[in-house]
Design a protein around this motif. Structure first.
Motif, PDB file in Angstrom:
ATOM      1  N   ASP A 169       9.669   2.192   0.840  1.00 16.83           N
ATOM      2  CA  ASP A 169       9.453   0.825   1.315  1.00 16.83           C
ATOM      3  C   ASP A 169       8.544   0.853   2.541  1.00 16.83           C
ATOM      4  OD1 ASP A 169      11.032   1.721   3.397  1.00 16.83           O
ATOM      5  OD2 ASP A 169      12.854   0.774   2.625  1.00 16.83           O
ATOM      6  N   ASP A 170       8.338  -0.297   3.136  1.00 15.09           N
ATOM      7  CA  ASP A 170       7.381  -0.402   4.233  1.00 15.09           C
ATOM      8  C   ASP A 170       7.731   0.519   5.405  1.00 15.09           C
ATOM      9  OD1 ASP A 170       5.060  -1.501   5.351  1.00 15.09           O
ATOM     10  OD2 ASP A 170       6.241  -2.896   6.557  1.00 15.09           O
ATOM     11  N   ALA A 171       9.021   0.646   5.698  1.00 11.54           N
ATOM     12  CA  ALA A 171       9.417   1.422   6.886  1.00 11.54           C
ATOM     13  C   ALA A 171       9.380   2.924   6.627  1.00 11.54           C
ATOM     14  CB  ALA A 171      10.815   1.000   7.322  1.00 11.54           C
ATOM     15  N   SER A 172       9.547   3.338   5.374  1.00 11.49           N
ATOM     16  CA  SER A 172       9.668   4.787   5.120  1.00 11.49           C
ATOM     17  C   SER A 172       8.363   5.431   4.662  1.00 11.49           C
ATOM     18  CB  SER A 172      10.779   5.046   4.093  1.00 11.49           C
ATOM     19  OG  SER A 172      10.499   4.353   2.892  1.00 11.49           O
ATOM     20  N   ASN A 187       0.836  -1.208   0.000  1.00  9.84           N
ATOM     21  CA  ASN A 187       0.000   0.000   0.000  1.00  9.84           C
ATOM     22  C   ASN A 187       0.871   1.258   0.000  1.00  9.84           C
ATOM     23  OD1 ASN A 187      -2.673   0.521  -0.393  1.00  9.84           O
ATOM     24  ND2 ASN A 187      -3.209   0.679   1.773  1.00  9.84           N
ATOM     25  N   LEU A 188       1.878   1.266  -0.880  1.00 10.46           N
ATOM     26  CA  LEU A 188       2.687   2.478  -1.041  1.00 10.46           C
ATOM     27  C   LEU A 188       1.984   3.357  -2.066  1.00 10.46           C
ATOM     28  CD1 LEU A 188       6.323   1.011  -1.292  1.00 10.46           C
ATOM     29  CD2 LEU A 188       5.027   1.669   0.746  1.00 10.46           C
ATOM     30  N   PRO A 189       1.793   4.650  -1.759  1.00 11.84           N
ATOM     31  CA  PRO A 189       1.049   5.526  -2.659  1.00 11.84           C
ATOM     32  C   PRO A 189       1.933   6.089  -3.770  1.00 11.84           C
ATOM     33  CG  PRO A 189       1.740   6.750  -0.749  1.00 11.84           C
ATOM     34  CD  PRO A 189       2.260   5.349  -0.550  1.00 11.84           C
ATOM     35  N   LEU A 190       1.293   6.684  -4.769  1.00  5.39           N
ATOM     36  CA  LEU A 190       2.055   7.340  -5.833  1.00  5.39           C
ATOM     37  C   LEU A 190       2.588   8.687  -5.368  1.00  5.39           C
ATOM     38  CD1 LEU A 190      -0.217   6.773  -8.994  1.00  5.39           C
ATOM     39  CD2 LEU A 190       1.943   5.622  -8.437  1.00  5.39           C
ATOM     40  N   ASN A 191       1.931   9.291  -4.371  1.00  6.62           N
ATOM     41  CA  ASN A 191       2.331  10.649  -3.964  1.00  6.62           C
ATOM     42  C   ASN A 191       2.162  10.885  -2.466  1.00  6.62           C
ATOM     43  OD1 ASN A 191      -0.701  10.765  -5.037  1.00  6.62           O
ATOM     44  ND2 ASN A 191      -0.494  12.395  -3.526  1.00  6.62           N
ATOM     45  N   ASN A 192       2.882  11.879  -1.957  1.00  7.13           N
ATOM     46  CA  ASN A 192       2.655  12.342  -0.569  1.00  7.13           C
ATOM     47  C   ASN A 192       1.256  12.948  -0.484  1.00  7.13           C
ATOM     48  OD1 ASN A 192       5.427  11.921  -0.446  1.00  7.13           O
ATOM     49  ND2 ASN A 192       5.785  13.729   0.827  1.00  7.13           N
ATOM     50  N   SER A 193       0.671  12.915   0.701  1.00  8.69           N
ATOM     51  CA  SER A 193      -0.614  13.595   0.890  1.00  8.69           C
ATOM     52  C   SER A 193      -0.580  14.354   2.212  1.00  8.69           C
ATOM     53  CB  SER A 193      -1.758  12.582   0.845  1.00  8.69           C
ATOM     54  OG  SER A 193      -1.522  11.507   1.726  1.00  8.69           O
ATOM     55  N   ILE A 194      -1.456  15.366   2.321  1.00  9.45           N
ATOM     56  CA  ILE A 194      -1.511  16.191   3.535  1.00  9.45           C
ATOM     57  C   ILE A 194      -2.970  16.306   3.973  1.00  9.45           C
ATOM     58  CG2 ILE A 194      -1.154  18.507   4.512  1.00  9.45           C
ATOM     59  CD1 ILE A 194       1.245  18.838   2.694  1.00  9.45           C
ATOM     60  N   SER A 195      -3.215  16.115   5.268  1.00  9.60           N
ATOM     61  CA  SER A 195      -4.609  16.146   5.741  1.00  9.60           C
ATOM     62  C   SER A 195      -4.736  16.827   7.096  1.00  9.60           C
ATOM     63  CB  SER A 195      -5.139  14.714   5.851  1.00  9.60           C
ATOM     64  OG  SER A 195      -4.346  13.977   6.757  1.00  9.60           O
ATOM     65  N   GLU A 219       1.300  15.067   7.302  1.00  9.00           N
ATOM     66  CA  GLU A 219       1.750  14.673   5.957  1.00  9.00           C
ATOM     67  C   GLU A 219       2.151  13.202   5.966  1.00  9.00           C
ATOM     68  OE1 GLU A 219       4.416  17.293   3.952  1.00  9.00           O
ATOM     69  OE2 GLU A 219       4.752  15.878   2.296  1.00  9.00           O
ATOM     70  N   TRP A 220       1.649  12.484   4.979  1.00  3.86           N
ATOM     71  CA  TRP A 220       2.057  11.079   4.784  1.00  3.86           C
ATOM     72  C   TRP A 220       3.099  11.065   3.662  1.00  3.86           C
ATOM     73  CZ3 TRP A 220      -1.740   7.215   1.966  1.00  3.86           C
ATOM     74  CH2 TRP A 220      -1.067   6.005   1.720  1.00  3.86           C
ATOM     75  N   GLU A 221       4.309  10.675   4.055  1.00  7.49           N
ATOM     76  CA  GLU A 221       5.400  10.572   3.103  1.00  7.49           C
ATOM     77  C   GLU A 221       5.217   9.311   2.278  1.00  7.49           C
ATOM     78  OE1 GLU A 221       8.093  12.574   2.975  1.00  7.49           O
ATOM     79  OE2 GLU A 221       7.867  13.709   4.855  1.00  7.49           O
ATOM     80  N   ARG A 222       5.259   9.483   0.974  1.00 13.78           N
ATOM     81  CA  ARG A 222       5.095   8.337   0.079  1.00 13.78           C
ATOM     82  C   ARG A 222       6.053   7.208   0.469  1.00 13.78           C
ATOM     83  NH1 ARG A 222       7.157   9.499  -5.829  1.00 13.78           N
ATOM     84  NH2 ARG A 222       9.001   9.712  -4.567  1.00 13.78           N
TER      85      ARG A 222
END
Ligand code: DP6
Length: 340
Positions: free
Chosen positions: A169-172, A35-43, A163-166
């Motif tokens: 890998d699983d840890a980053s 479930n790694l995204p294509l981009n960072n997101s902010i909420s 912010e969710w950093e894209r």
């Protein structure tokens, strides 16, 4: 000296987590397994709309399968499978695959209200399930685990502006807080247009993003959009934040509409609200901006001082069935009150 007898471990914990509204959206998955995204997101994490979840691991081996109850109803089929899969991951982390769990979860907003419940649900589930197994992970680690259940859930581990950093890998691929909830008292006023469950879940939608010819354009534009959102938040400047969140919501929906197959979440009422918001800004500078998730409902972002006036204006629209509002809230937390 009196010493109390050591208590037997309970294998039971309860957590509460708020939902969140994204200003820069997560849309499109780069690695479906992790479930790694294509981009960072902010909420913004929502204080008033939350899920509470109690998890008890059955160490005595009474249960032959996980038993999951959501809002008073036993979960079956895909819904239950998704929770069990997440529990499998946590069982794996604990190094013990035998324990089944009893899970009871309750949303303080109706599941059918069109407000995303997967974010708050998987954040609360992750925190409760790990705590009940005495896995003492910090929020960052918990956000990586929650992400595997639902992308947006990674953000609900933290409060305020997140912010969710894209990540690579699983840890980053983890979330972090940009600003605490009291840094800026924005409001999310949700104009509910329809409460019917969406035909295509975000989970399946994420797989389609790359089939849109517009997807690459959106992703390319996000580096500067993300920076603009961080700056607008730092300055507490809604006239800077608003246009950029509207643009990304429209860009995401353009990607959805031009995917193969095409996803069209909007209803006539969605457009009614979008036009009204623009009219209000043009006519008398009323400072409100919109964003839309994977559904027809419109989230209106304004400063707390304008909430009452906004609620009044929404009453004049034909297609707004009800309104739910929230300000920023804290991240997921363990609470003492179990649901069973
Ligand atoms: C449009 O987090 O619901 O709300 O990982 O499949 O649970 P899953 O997807 P989800 O997707 C969120 C989509 C969105 C935008 C956002 O919240 O960033």
């Amino acid at each position: 000296m009196y010493r109390s007898a050591p208590t037997t471990p309970q294998y039971k914990a309860t957590a509460r987590a708020g939902s969140n509204i994204a200003f820069i959206k997560y849309w499109g998955v780069a690695d479906p397994r992790l479930n790694l995204p294509l981009n960072n997101s902010i909420s913004m994490t929502l204080g008033a709309l939350h899920s509470t979840t109690t998890v008890e691991w059955d160490t005595a081996g009474r249960l032959s399968a996980d038993q999951i109850t959501i809002d008073g109803e036993r979960a079956e089929g895909k819904k239950a499978e998704r929770v069990t899969q997440h529990l499998d991951l946590i069982r794996h982390l604990a190094g013990d695959r035998r324990f089944r769990a009893r899970v009871v979860s309750r949303n303080n907003f109706p599941m059918a209200s069109g407000i995303a419940s997967s974010a708050s649900a998987f954040a609360a589930l992750t925190m409760a399930a790990c705590a009940a197994l005495n896995l003492n992970y910090d929020r960052t680690r918990l956000s990586a685990i929650a992400r595997r259940g639902s992308g947006s859930a990674s953000r609900s581990l933290f409060g305020g502006y997140v912010e969710w950093e894209r990540g690579a890998d699983d840890a980053s691929s983890i979330a972090r807080q940009l600003f605490p909830p009291d840094y800026w008292t924005l409001r999310d006023v949700v104009a509910i247009i329809s409460t019917t469950e969406k035909a295509v879940s975000s989970q399946s939608g994420h797989m389609l993003a790359m089939s849109s010819p517009l997807n690459a354009g959106r992703i390319d534009s996000l580096y500067s959009a993300l920076q603009e959102v961080r700056t607008a938040l730092a300055l507490r400047d809604l006239t800077r934040l608003g246009p950029i969140i509207e643009q990304d919501a429209l860009a995401m929906h353009a990607v959805m509409m031009t995917s193969r197959p095409s996803l069209l979440y909007w209803q006539p009422g969605t457009l009614e609200v979008l036009h009204a918001v623009r009219r209000w800004r043009e006519e008398d500078g009323f400072p409100v901006y919109f964003t839309i998730d994977a559904g027809p409902n419109v989230h209106l972002i304004c400063e707390a001082a304008f909430e009452r006036e906004l609620l009044k204006r929404l009453q004049t629209l034909n297609n707004v069935r009800s309104v739910v509002t929230s300000g920023p809230g804290d991240g997921a937390e363990i609470i003492d009150q179990h649901l069973f």
